[in-house]
Design an enzyme around this catalytic site. Structure first.
Site, PDB file in Angstrom:
ATOM      1  N   ASP A 150       0.812  -1.216   0.000  1.00  0.00           N
ATOM      2  CA  ASP A 150       0.000   0.000   0.000  1.00  0.00           C
ATOM      3  C   ASP A 150       0.846   1.266   0.000  1.00  0.00           C
ATOM      4  O   ASP A 150       0.345   2.351  -0.283  1.00  0.00           O
ATOM      5  CB  ASP A 150      -0.831   0.048   1.292  1.00  0.00           C
ATOM      6  CG  ASP A 150      -2.175  -0.625   1.136  1.00  0.00           C
ATOM      7  OD1 ASP A 150      -2.638  -0.765   0.003  1.00  0.00           O
ATOM      8  OD2 ASP A 150      -2.760  -0.994   2.167  1.00  0.00           O
TER       9      ASP A 150
HETATM   10  C1  GLC Z   1      -1.655  -3.820   5.379  1.00  0.00           C
HETATM   11  C2  GLC Z   1      -2.886  -3.816   4.517  1.00  0.00           C
HETATM   12  C3  GLC Z   1      -2.690  -4.703   3.317  1.00  0.00           C
HETATM   13  C4  GLC Z   1      -1.414  -4.356   2.602  1.00  0.00           C
HETATM   14  C5  GLC Z   1      -0.244  -4.365   3.547  1.00  0.00           C
HETATM   15  C6  GLC Z   1       1.023  -3.894   2.909  1.00  0.00           C
HETATM   16  O1  GLC Z   1      -1.515  -5.065   5.979  1.00  0.00           O
HETATM   17  O2  GLC Z   1      -4.014  -4.218   5.236  1.00  0.00           O
HETATM   18  O3  GLC Z   1      -3.781  -4.606   2.437  1.00  0.00           O
HETATM   19  O4  GLC Z   1      -1.231  -5.271   1.560  1.00  0.00           O
HETATM   20  O5  GLC Z   1      -0.524  -3.520   4.644  1.00  0.00           O
HETATM   21  O6  GLC Z   1       1.011  -2.531   2.634  1.00  0.00           O
HETATM   22  C1  GLC Z   2      -1.356  -0.428   5.072  1.00  0.00           C
HETATM   23  C2  GLC Z   2       0.018  -0.209   5.554  1.00  0.00           C
HETATM   24  C3  GLC Z   2       0.162   1.053   6.296  1.00  0.00           C
HETATM   25  C4  GLC Z   2      -0.482   2.206   5.575  1.00  0.00           C
HETATM   26  C5  GLC Z   2      -1.901   1.862   5.209  1.00  0.00           C
HETATM   27  C6  GLC Z   2      -2.581   2.947   4.451  1.00  0.00           C
HETATM   28  O1  GLC Z   2      -2.130  -0.808   6.115  1.00  0.00           O
HETATM   29  O2  GLC Z   2       0.445  -1.280   6.387  1.00  0.00           O
HETATM   30  O3  GLC Z   2       1.532   1.296   6.522  1.00  0.00           O
HETATM   31  O4  GLC Z   2      -0.447   3.351   6.355  1.00  0.00           O
HETATM   32  O5  GLC Z   2      -1.914   0.702   4.452  1.00  0.00           O
HETATM   33  O6  GLC Z   2      -3.892   2.595   4.127  1.00  0.00           O
END
Ligand code: GLC
Ligand code: GLC
Length: 819
Positions: free
Chosen positions: A486
């Site tokens: 993300d």
């Molecule tokens: C969080 C989000 C997931 C994403 C991951 C890496 O666990 O829930 O959707 O793939 O972060 O950014």
């Molecule tokens: C995922 C990631 C986090 C970020 C979020 C944004 O959960 O783990 O680091 O802030 O996505 O939606």
């Protein structure tokens, strides 16, 4: 240092001191009513939606930690008072123990000879929680006690509750009838639901005004009512409504008494809300029998036993006995349990997710399903149909949807280009598990729009097509707002504080590409080919196979760096995850996913032959640490406009080079794909929470569940975990250990047994329910390799796929010899 121990017999984690490094929590409820429950009775409850139907208040980021919960106070005749759950008074207890089990928590303690035990749980099929309290006077003299309960009600919408004080301080309303406290804020207008808090004893008094109970300028640790030993019988009007009962308890020497509290949620029919009609009084006709029922201890006992049995059934679907106790307890108990919790909660409510933030993630929910589908396939089916109905017509996906409305969330929107592919993996997992091919014919809408229905099968095809429609300059898939990571926001270029990295887009999105999506695409195409084959759709089989082969070529041409897979191309067309980079030279995600997809295997008839092992060796050399495999190296030391949120985190945290546990099982699986069971299991053990129990002081989070991240080697405290419970880590580790290392894997037409486990093990046993049949599997090692010979019910078979047995067969015995 440990703060407790596992009781595998009882399937419980036993916490032996209350001051754990962080609150160590559990979840009550597994259907509609849920509670978060810490080891010192902290937490809150909600009905279905942690944001919109919250029953009780909880203040995150509070000091002291974990203030607000399901509180009880005991006060003796001398005026001494204490919390038998330690919080909130923190009076030192003579004994303390907390047992977290599946859907219940038991806290016991002793103070000055007064033994306390409380069992907290949600009966199956009900929207209420029971606190079953037992007091035992272990002194030689009689005891005269007061017991006070306390919860603070939330005015339903947790976000509004925490912000809109100008209104909220005037709307709180309660009724106190027959010793039951009813919280009815907003019931007078549009709500048809209320909360209630009841006690099995005749009350000496009650309170529903917070400041009357606590006293001015006091906290939950020293309520004036408890200090004085007498309730004020306050009736809330606005301000902060609470529920508190006061019960006088007289116990002879050695005497024991049970007292039950229930906190519940109830809905009335819109046109029958008031009794008498036309009044403003809650109609209690249908709730009264429920309250009466569970205030009786024999009914509470039965409900508890039913809950235990329910979990025995669910967990019983896969049970293993291996030479490693950490594996056994994670597979048999905790990892499966966590999979159920992540499936229920998605990423909404934990001690790190406030319950008012995200909706259900498209990619999160589809992956959660992988670890859960064998337990209750019917609910997986339902989830697939809900999620796919939010899919866009172009095959893309809303990144999130709301659990109550089940509609896509416009604020976050779409354009996370990996999202749709996870749907293919989820449906494939469901088909493999259930054999229910009818789901592919289900008519499913796009964007929840009536009239747009097509079969689920077509939804899957559109998901694949979505990627094919978005090739970048190197013919790799365009990344969009981000892919699985993300925080890899290559089109964002945000220089304004507070902007969301995920929804801000300052570039046209036509350059930045993802090697990760390319690998995921190949993996999804392989699953899709299997599905299409089964459906007799040869044209589709050819199509996806061809697309996958072409994508593979693209990966070797543009996604391979010589020793490992590259990660992406940025908006300027520069490679990321390459030797060309000073920071972010190598990333874990493409190594895991590309090898899982079968890229670069020795036997691969392509230019990439042998590269899989190279990539995994590079992971070991550059990314593996004693606490798990970090996401990237070197960590980003500053913010890069063209990389986005990943470089916003200090080095070693979150997506910037922490051990982002979700990705580790991909490497475990990849290691099994290249036949290295020892390495796969080694990685499995490094992040296995049970195997980290001894370093609980450092790890900080619960030793019975996975956390999203463990601080990486660049962090201030490498090995310190954060974001426990709600993470795709749960499902993927479960898949890695059960399906790949232990190798018991549902296939479209039977169960496959093909373990790739450490050469040091002489074997293991497993029992698995699969499509209504119990498979009793015993695996013996007779050589150090991975070649498997199977005997099924006494007859040897060719290969590793056990065909489905005759319809009337209920048990199948499997003997596997591995050489
Ligand atoms: C969080 C989000 C997931 C994403 C991951 C890496 O666990 O829930 O959707 O793939 O972060 O950014
Ligand atoms: C995922 C990631 C986090 C970020 C979020 C944004 O959960 O783990 O680091 O802030 O996505 O939606």
């Amino acid at each position: 240092m440990k703060f407790g121990h596992f009781d595998d017999e009882q399937r419980e984690y036993v916490i032996s001191r209350p001051d754990t490094p962080l609150p160590w929590i559990n979840y009550l409820g597994c259907e509609a009513y849920f509670g978060l429950m810490s080891n010192t009775a902290g937490g809150y409850s909600f009905y279905r939606d942690a944001r919109l139907r919250r029953l009780t208040r909880y203040r995150y980021n509070n000091a002291p930690l974990d203030m607000g919960g399901r509180y009880l106070y005991l006060r003796d005749a001398a005026g001494r008072y204490w919390s038998p759950t330690w919080m909130p008074t923190r009076v030192k207890l003579d004994e303390y123990e907390c047992r977290h089990g599946q859907g219940y928590t038991i806290i016991t303690s002793k103070f000055n000879g007064m033994k306390f035990s409380a069992r907290y749980f949600v009966p199956l099929g009900e929207s209420l929680e029971i606190w079953q309290v037992t007091l035992t006077n272990e002194n030689a003299s009689p005891a005269d006690l007061s017991l006070f309960s306390a919860v603070e009600f939330c005015l339903w919408d947790a976000n509004d509750d925490a912000t809109n004080y100008q209104r909220n301080y005037s709307i709180g309303q309660v009724e106190i009838v027959d010793d039951v406290i009813y919280h009815k804020s907003e019931y007078r207008e549009r709500r048809d639901h209320f909360a209630y808090f009841a006690c099995s004893e005749k009350l000496a008094g009650f309170d529903t005004i917070r400041e009357e109970f606590l006293g001015p300028y006091r906290g939950w640790d020293e309520p004036v009512v408890v200090e004085e030993g007498k309730s004020r019988n306050s009736e809330a009007h606005g301000w902060q409504p609470i529920g508190s009962h006061h019960v006088n308890v007289r116990l002879k020497a050695g005497e024991q008494k049970q007292i039950i509290f229930i906190l519940g949620y109830h809905e009335n029919p819109k046109d029958d809300k008031f009794d008498p009609p036309g009044s403003q009084v809650i109609n209690k006709k249908t709730v009264k029998p429920v309250i009466a029922k569970y205030l009786k201890s024999e009914n509470a006992d039965k409900a508890f036993n039913d809950l235990r049995e329910y979990w025995t059934g669910l967990l019983g679907k896969i049970q293993v006995t291996t030479p490693d106790e950490h594996t056994n307890r994670m597979v048999n108990i905790w990892n499966a349990y966590q999979c159920m919790v992540t499936f229920n909660m998605s990423r909404s409510a934990s001690y790190f997710e406030s319950g008012i933030g995200r909706g259900m993630g498209f990619r999160d929910s589809t992956q959660d399903l992988l670890g859960f589908v064998h337990m209750v396939p019917e609910r997986a089916r339902e989830r697939i149909l809900d999620v796919s109905a939010t899919q866009l017509k172009n095959g893309g996906a809303f990144h999130q949807y709301q659990p109550l409305t089940k509609r896509g969330n416009n604020d976050v929107g779409s354009g996370f280009n990996d999202d749709p592919l996870w749907l293919v993996l989820a449906v494939s997992a469901y088909l493999r598990e259930s054999g229910d091919w009818s789901i592919l014919d289900e008519p499913v809408q796009y964007e929840n729009e009536p009239g747009t229905e097509s079969s689920l099968y077509e939804h899957l095809q559109r998901a694949i097509q979505y990627i094919l429609d978005r090739p970048g300059p190197h013919k790799l898939p365009l990344i969009g707002r981000a892919d699985w990571n993300d925080c890899l926001n290559l089109n964002c270029f945000s220089d304004t504080p507070g902007q969301s990295f995920q929804t801000t887009t300052n570039k046209d999105g036509k350059s930045a590409e993802s090697v990760f999506i390319a690998g995921l695409f190949v993996l999804a195409c392989r699953e899709m080919a299997g599905i299409a084959e089964h459906c007799g759709d040869q044209a589709q089989v050819e199509k996806v196979k061809k697309s996958a082969a072409e994508m593979e070529k693209v990966v070797w041409a543009a996604g391979w760096d010589g020793e490992w897979f590259r990660r992406a191309y940025d908006d300027f067309g520069h490679a990321l995850g390459s030797k060309e980079n000073a920071e972010g030279r190598i990333f874990i995600e493409p190594q895991g996913i590309c090898v899982m997809a079968g890229l670069g295997l020795d036997a691969a008839p392509s230019s990439g032959s042998g590269n899989a092992v190279k990539a995994l060796d590079a992971v070991r050399e550059h990314l593996a640490t004693p606490h798990g495999i970090v996401l990237n190296q070197p960590a980003f030391s500053q913010y890069y406009l063209h990389l986005g949120e990943i470089s916003s985190y200090p080095a070693g945290y979150k997506e910037n080079a922490s051990v982002f546990c979700h990705t580790n099982p991909w490497v475990m699986i990849a290691e099994t794909v290249v036949g290295r069971g020892d390495k796969a299991f080694d990685y499995y053990t490094r992040i296995n929470p049970s195997a980290r129990e001894e370093i609980s002081e450092l790890h900080k989070c619960e030793p019975y569940v996975y956390a999203q991240m463990i601080a990486g080697k660049d962090a201030v405290k490498p090995g310190e975990a954060k974001n426990s419970w709600l993470s795709g880590t749960a499902a993927w580790n479960y898949v890695a250990i059960t399906q790949h290392i232990l190798g018991i894997r549902p296939a479209f037409d039977g169960l496959e047994v093909r373990p790739v486990f450490p050469p040091g093990w002489d074997g293991f046993e497993a029992a698995r329910d699969f499509r209504g049949v119990r498979y009793e599997i015993s695996v013996k090692r007779e050589g150090a390799g991975n070649s498997v010979s199977l005997e099924v019910d006494g007859k040897s078979i060719l290969g590793t796929l056990i065909p489905l047995p005759d319809a009337n067969k209920k048990t199948v015995k499997v003997k596997a010899v591995v050489r």
